[in-house]
Design a protein around this motif. Sequence first.
Motif, PDB file in Angstrom:
ATOM      1  N   PHE A 135       0.956  -1.204   0.115  1.00 22.01           N
ATOM      2  CA  PHE A 135      -0.048  -0.015  -0.026  1.00 22.01           C
ATOM      3  C   PHE A 135       0.873   1.359  -0.119  1.00 22.01           C
ATOM      4  CE2 PHE A 135      -2.238  -3.495   2.362  1.00 22.01           C
ATOM      5  CZ  PHE A 135      -3.522  -3.211   1.653  1.00 22.01           C
ATOM      6  N   PRO A 136       0.890   1.880  -1.388  1.00 22.39           N
ATOM      7  CA  PRO A 136       1.984   3.062  -1.030  1.00 22.39           C
ATOM      8  C   PRO A 136       1.708   4.242  -0.327  1.00 22.39           C
ATOM      9  CG  PRO A 136       1.040   2.345  -3.476  1.00 22.39           C
ATOM     10  CD  PRO A 136       0.299   1.663  -2.465  1.00 22.39           C
ATOM     11  N   ASP A 137       0.427   4.346   0.235  1.00 23.40           N
ATOM     12  CA  ASP A 137       0.110   5.478   1.302  1.00 23.40           C
ATOM     13  C   ASP A 137      -0.148   4.873   2.571  1.00 23.40           C
ATOM     14  OD1 ASP A 137      -0.752   7.414   2.838  1.00 23.40           O
ATOM     15  OD2 ASP A 137      -2.396   8.048   1.690  1.00 23.40           O
ATOM     16  N   PRO A 138       0.824   4.905   3.446  1.00 24.45           N
ATOM     17  CA  PRO A 138       0.681   4.419   4.820  1.00 24.45           C
ATOM     18  C   PRO A 138      -0.364   4.854   5.694  1.00 24.45           C
ATOM     19  CG  PRO A 138       2.607   5.842   4.855  1.00 24.45           C
ATOM     20  CD  PRO A 138       2.179   5.792   3.388  1.00 24.45           C
ATOM     21  N   LYS A 139      -1.042   5.947   5.303  1.00 23.16           N
ATOM     22  CA  LYS A 139      -1.948   6.516   6.156  1.00 23.16           C
ATOM     23  C   LYS A 139      -3.314   6.164   5.672  1.00 23.16           C
ATOM     24  CE  LYS A 139       0.878  10.403   7.457  1.00 23.16           C
ATOM     25  NZ  LYS A 139       1.050  11.901   7.476  1.00 23.16           N
ATOM     26  N   TYR A 141      -7.038   4.087   4.951  1.00 21.65           N
ATOM     27  CA  TYR A 141      -7.779   3.459   6.042  1.00 21.65           C
ATOM     28  C   TYR A 141      -7.389   2.326   6.266  1.00 21.65           C
ATOM     29  CZ  TYR A 141     -12.354   3.107   8.369  1.00 21.65           C
ATOM     30  OH  TYR A 141     -13.214   2.570   9.224  1.00 21.65           O
ATOM     31  N   GLY A 142      -7.757   2.083   7.500  1.00 19.96           N
ATOM     32  CA  GLY A 142      -7.279   0.547   8.232  1.00 19.96           C
ATOM     33  C   GLY A 142      -7.649  -0.667   7.569  1.00 19.96           C
ATOM     34  N   ASP A 143      -9.089  -0.697   7.005  1.00 19.99           N
ATOM     35  CA  ASP A 143      -9.709  -1.645   6.746  1.00 19.99           C
ATOM     36  C   ASP A 143      -9.653  -1.684   5.090  1.00 19.99           C
ATOM     37  OD1 ASP A 143     -10.725  -3.555   8.451  1.00 19.99           O
ATOM     38  OD2 ASP A 143     -12.705  -2.607   8.832  1.00 19.99           O
ATOM     39  N   ARG A 144      -9.027  -0.724   4.536  1.00 20.25           N
ATOM     40  CA  ARG A 144      -8.931  -1.091   3.115  1.00 20.25           C
ATOM     41  C   ARG A 144      -8.242  -2.568   2.830  1.00 20.25           C
ATOM     42  NH1 ARG A 144      -3.372   2.679   2.219  1.00 20.25           N
ATOM     43  NH2 ARG A 144      -2.405   1.901   3.896  1.00 20.25           N
ATOM     44  N   LYS A 145      -8.550  -3.078   1.460  1.00 17.70           N
ATOM     45  CA  LYS A 145      -8.043  -4.345   1.240  1.00 17.70           C
ATOM     46  C   LYS A 145      -7.688  -4.645  -0.200  1.00 17.70           C
ATOM     47  CE  LYS A 145     -12.967  -6.180   2.425  1.00 17.70           C
ATOM     48  NZ  LYS A 145     -13.190  -5.034   3.518  1.00 17.70           N
ATOM     49  N   ALA A 146      -6.561  -5.208  -0.256  1.00 13.47           N
ATOM     50  CA  ALA A 146      -6.311  -5.805  -1.662  1.00 13.47           C
ATOM     51  C   ALA A 146      -6.575  -7.329  -1.500  1.00 13.47           C
ATOM     52  CB  ALA A 146      -4.856  -5.699  -1.749  1.00 13.47           C
ATOM     53  N   VAL A 147      -7.217  -7.814  -2.805  1.00 13.05           N
ATOM     54  CA  VAL A 147      -7.906  -8.902  -2.675  1.00 13.05           C
ATOM     55  C   VAL A 147      -7.440  -9.766  -3.920  1.00 13.05           C
ATOM     56  CG1 VAL A 147     -10.076  -8.252  -1.366  1.00 13.05           C
ATOM     57  CG2 VAL A 147      -9.885  -7.832  -3.652  1.00 13.05           C
ATOM     58  N   LEU A 148      -7.415 -11.069  -3.718  1.00 16.86           N
ATOM     59  CA  LEU A 148      -7.353 -12.145  -4.718  1.00 16.86           C
ATOM     60  C   LEU A 148      -8.766 -12.907  -4.826  1.00 16.86           C
ATOM     61  CD1 LEU A 148      -4.001 -13.726  -3.932  1.00 16.86           C
ATOM     62  CD2 LEU A 148      -4.396 -11.462  -5.180  1.00 16.86           C
ATOM     63  N   ILE A 241      -7.449 -10.119  -9.355  1.00 20.28           N
ATOM     64  CA  ILE A 241      -6.947  -9.339  -8.326  1.00 20.28           C
ATOM     65  C   ILE A 241      -7.746  -7.989  -8.268  1.00 20.28           C
ATOM     66  CG2 ILE A 241      -4.661 -10.167  -8.497  1.00 20.28           C
ATOM     67  CD1 ILE A 241      -3.762  -7.577  -9.973  1.00 20.28           C
ATOM     68  N   GLY A 242      -7.842  -7.379  -7.031  1.00 23.72           N
ATOM     69  CA  GLY A 242      -8.658  -6.143  -6.888  1.00 23.72           C
ATOM     70  C   GLY A 242      -8.302  -5.254  -5.856  1.00 23.72           C
ATOM     71  N   PHE A 243      -8.750  -4.338  -5.526  1.00 20.99           N
ATOM     72  CA  PHE A 243      -8.626  -3.552  -4.393  1.00 20.99           C
ATOM     73  C   PHE A 243      -9.933  -2.420  -4.194  1.00 20.99           C
ATOM     74  CE2 PHE A 243      -7.165   0.751  -2.631  1.00 20.99           C
ATOM     75  CZ  PHE A 243      -6.748   0.444  -1.616  1.00 20.99           C
ATOM     76  N   CYS A 244     -10.210  -2.383  -2.865  1.00 20.00           N
ATOM     77  CA  CYS A 244     -11.180  -1.455  -2.098  1.00 20.00           C
ATOM     78  C   CYS A 244     -10.655  -0.462  -1.279  1.00 20.00           C
ATOM     79  CB  CYS A 244     -12.191  -2.238  -1.739  1.00 20.00           C
ATOM     80  SG  CYS A 244     -13.495  -1.453  -0.825  1.00 20.00           S
ATOM     81  N   SER A 245     -10.989   0.933  -1.265  1.00 20.95           N
ATOM     82  CA  SER A 245     -10.298   1.887  -0.316  1.00 20.95           C
ATOM     83  C   SER A 245     -11.211   1.669   0.967  1.00 20.95           C
ATOM     84  CB  SER A 245     -10.528   3.062  -0.755  1.00 20.95           C
ATOM     85  OG  SER A 245     -11.729   3.488  -0.663  1.00 20.95           O
ATOM     86  N   HIS A 246     -12.462   0.992   1.115  1.00 21.12           N
ATOM     87  CA  HIS A 246     -13.201   1.055   2.212  1.00 21.12           C
ATOM     88  C   HIS A 246     -13.840   2.352   2.495  1.00 21.12           C
ATOM     89  CE1 HIS A 246     -15.141  -0.345   5.964  1.00 21.12           C
ATOM     90  NE2 HIS A 246     -15.009  -1.593   5.565  1.00 21.12           N
ATOM     91  N   LEU A 247     -13.670   3.279   1.694  1.00 24.15           N
ATOM     92  CA  LEU A 247     -14.205   4.728   1.943  1.00 24.15           C
ATOM     93  C   LEU A 247     -15.099   4.764   0.658  1.00 24.15           C
ATOM     94  CD1 LEU A 247     -10.911   6.399   3.047  1.00 24.15           C
ATOM     95  CD2 LEU A 247     -13.107   5.913   4.658  1.00 24.15           C
ATOM     96  N   THR A 250     -13.739   7.978  -1.428  1.00 22.65           N
ATOM     97  CA  THR A 250     -12.370   8.334  -1.593  1.00 22.65           C
ATOM     98  C   THR A 250     -11.522   7.110  -2.379  1.00 22.65           C
ATOM     99  OG1 THR A 250     -12.526   9.701   0.548  1.00 22.65           O
ATOM    100  CG2 THR A 250     -10.270   9.020  -0.020  1.00 22.65           C
ATOM    101  N   SER A 251     -10.838   7.503  -3.270  1.00 29.67           N
ATOM    102  CA  SER A 251      -9.825   6.577  -3.936  1.00 29.67           C
ATOM    103  C   SER A 251      -8.523   6.341  -2.999  1.00 29.67           C
ATOM    104  CB  SER A 251      -9.674   6.736  -5.273  1.00 29.67           C
ATOM    105  OG  SER A 251      -8.911   5.997  -5.959  1.00 29.67           O
ATOM    106  N   ASP A 252      -8.104   5.379  -3.005  1.00 29.28           N
ATOM    107  CA  ASP A 252      -6.729   4.927  -2.452  1.00 29.28           C
ATOM    108  C   ASP A 252      -6.149   4.021  -3.601  1.00 29.28           C
ATOM    109  OD1 ASP A 252      -4.675   4.597  -0.708  1.00 29.28           O
ATOM    110  OD2 ASP A 252      -5.659   3.736   0.719  1.00 29.28           O
TER     111      ASP A 252
END
Length: 269
Positions: A135-139, A141-148, A241-247, A250-252
């Motif tokens: 995750f390039p941005d260490p700040k 949201y904690g529940d963001r998730k990269a997924v397979l 593969i995928g990703f969700c910011s959990h916001l 707001t994109s992450d």
Amino acid sequence: METHNRRAFYRQLLHVSVFMLTVGAAGQLLLAQSPATSTPAVPDWAQPGSPTHVQVPPPGDFHRPSRNFDTPIGVFQGQSDIGAAVVPGSASYDAGTKQYTIHSAGYNIWYTRDEFRYLWTKVSGDVSLAADVTFPDPKGYGDRKAVLVIRQNLEDDSKEAMLGEHGVGMIHLAYRPEQGQSIKDLQYRFGGGLNGVLARRVGIEKHGDSIAIFVSLEGEPMHQLGPPITLHFDGPFYVGIGFCSHLPATSDTAVLSNVLLENSAGQVR
């Protein structure tokens, strides 16, 4: 001369009025699509949990059609904004570094429906999928998730099985047993506490109807994490593969690299 000037003035006034009307209409369209000018309206249920807000499932009848693109990227055949998050996602692939960079908003990949950017291929039979996750941005949201993810279809409430690696380090094997049902999961943390250790590499395998996940915490050979689940997929299905910011608005960003995708079991490494 006075009549001519008056006519010219009215023509100019009419042109300005039409121009303002055109810009106004376009401005509304851009406002609805661009997070740079405004935060899109999102329903209250889509907001993440906080000290002042209780996270709840979406209404049972709430759906958004996914935005699907038959645009190949790396080893994948296409891309989708599953559940059409209010801020569109995007993805790129660098063949030199073997990195997929995925940008996505989205309230969650959970409950009875999902919102996330998904890079996918259609297959049948057994599957092995693995990737390094950062995750390039260490700040973020904690529940963001990269997924397979293995999915039966591209609808927002599809049957699915997924490995999710959260920004705080938690890994889960989650699955939606049937379309429209709520997610079930097995959760794992490393290092203690909510903010654990981020695994260096993760993987998922489908062997018949058995789905298992794999992990390498610090570069050691990958090993199975926890028991498998049993879930049947009719072929062809989707894997990727995928990703969700959990916001929701707001994109992450997540980077998944050194992706391995094999149409057979026992290949996760």
